[in-house]
Scaffold this motif. Structure first.
Motif, short mmCIF file in Angstrom:
data_model
loop_
_atom_site.label_atom_id
_atom_site.label_comp_id
_atom_site.label_asym_id
_atom_site.label_seq_id
_atom_site.Cartn_x
_atom_site.Cartn_y
_atom_site.Cartn_z
N UNK A 80 -3.17 -5.32 -5.56
CA UNK A 80 -2.75 -4.02 -5.05
C UNK A 80 -3.59 -2.88 -5.62
N UNK A 81 -4.17 -3.04 -6.79
CA UNK A 81 -4.91 -1.97 -7.45
C UNK A 81 -6.04 -1.38 -6.60
N UNK A 82 -6.84 -2.17 -5.87
CA UNK A 82 -7.90 -1.55 -5.04
C UNK A 82 -7.37 -0.66 -3.91
N UNK A 83 -6.08 -0.76 -3.60
CA UNK A 83 -5.53 0.08 -2.53
C UNK A 83 -5.43 1.55 -2.94
N UNK A 84 -5.37 1.83 -4.22
CA UNK A 84 -5.19 3.22 -4.67
C UNK A 84 -6.35 4.11 -4.23
N UNK A 85 -7.61 3.78 -4.54
CA UNK A 85 -8.69 4.67 -4.08
C UNK A 85 -8.85 4.67 -2.56
N UNK A 86 -8.60 3.53 -1.93
CA UNK A 86 -8.71 3.47 -0.47
C UNK A 86 -7.66 4.38 0.17
N UNK B 271 0.31 3.20 1.30
CA UNK B 271 1.40 3.80 0.53
C UNK B 271 2.59 2.85 0.43
N UNK B 272 2.95 2.22 1.54
CA UNK B 272 4.07 1.29 1.53
C UNK B 272 3.81 0.06 0.67
N UNK C 46 5.18 -2.92 -3.38
CA UNK C 46 4.44 -4.06 -3.92
C UNK C 46 4.53 -5.29 -3.01
N UNK C 47 4.49 -5.03 -1.71
CA UNK C 47 4.61 -6.09 -0.73
C UNK C 47 3.91 -5.64 0.55
#
Length: 129
Positions: A9-15, A60-61, A66-67
């Motif tokens: 999930x961590x790479x989703x933050x900058x994206x 965001x979801x 976390x799913x």
């Protein structure tokens, strides 16, 4: 290290942040009636905006819940809500129906997920016994 984030999930933050910035820039600087021309194709700017909104709320979801499945449900809910508003279906009953549809979908997949997991567990227990 933030304890509630995992490696998937961590790479989703900058994206997600980049998508948010791009969406804000499009909302402020592009008129909704603008037509995009790509070779022989010409289409409204609303299609890429809806796609960006979908990706933004998916990120965001996914970060919040976390799913990925819940991120997908949230993003589909937002897109359907915006499509209803775009087509002037603004009565509160449409919002209630939309919420009922997505809650029912969540319950359906949660029920089938638990059932599949429990049947898989029982099958594994039989094989090991």
């Amino acid at each position: 290290r933030i304890p509630f984030l995992n490696k998937r999930i961590t790479p989703l933050i900058p994206i997600t942040l980049i998508l948010l910035i791009v969406l804000i820039l499009i909302i402020f600087y592009v008129a909704p009636t603008t037509m995009l021309n790509l070779g022989f194709f010409s289409f409204s700017v609303l299609y890429p905006v809806f796609f960006l909104v979908f990706l933004l709320f998916f990120g965001i979801g996914t970060l919040l819940f976390r799913n990925r499945f819940h991120g997908m449900l949230l993003s589909l809910f937002v897109i359907f809500f915006l499509l209803l508003r775009l087509n002037d279906l603004k009565h509160p009953i449409f919002f209630v129906i939309l919420i009922a549809l997505f809650v029912t979908t969540e319950f359906f997949f949660a029920q089938s997920g638990r059932h599949a997991a429990s049947s898989h567990r029982r099958k594994h227990e039989k094989e090991t016994a």
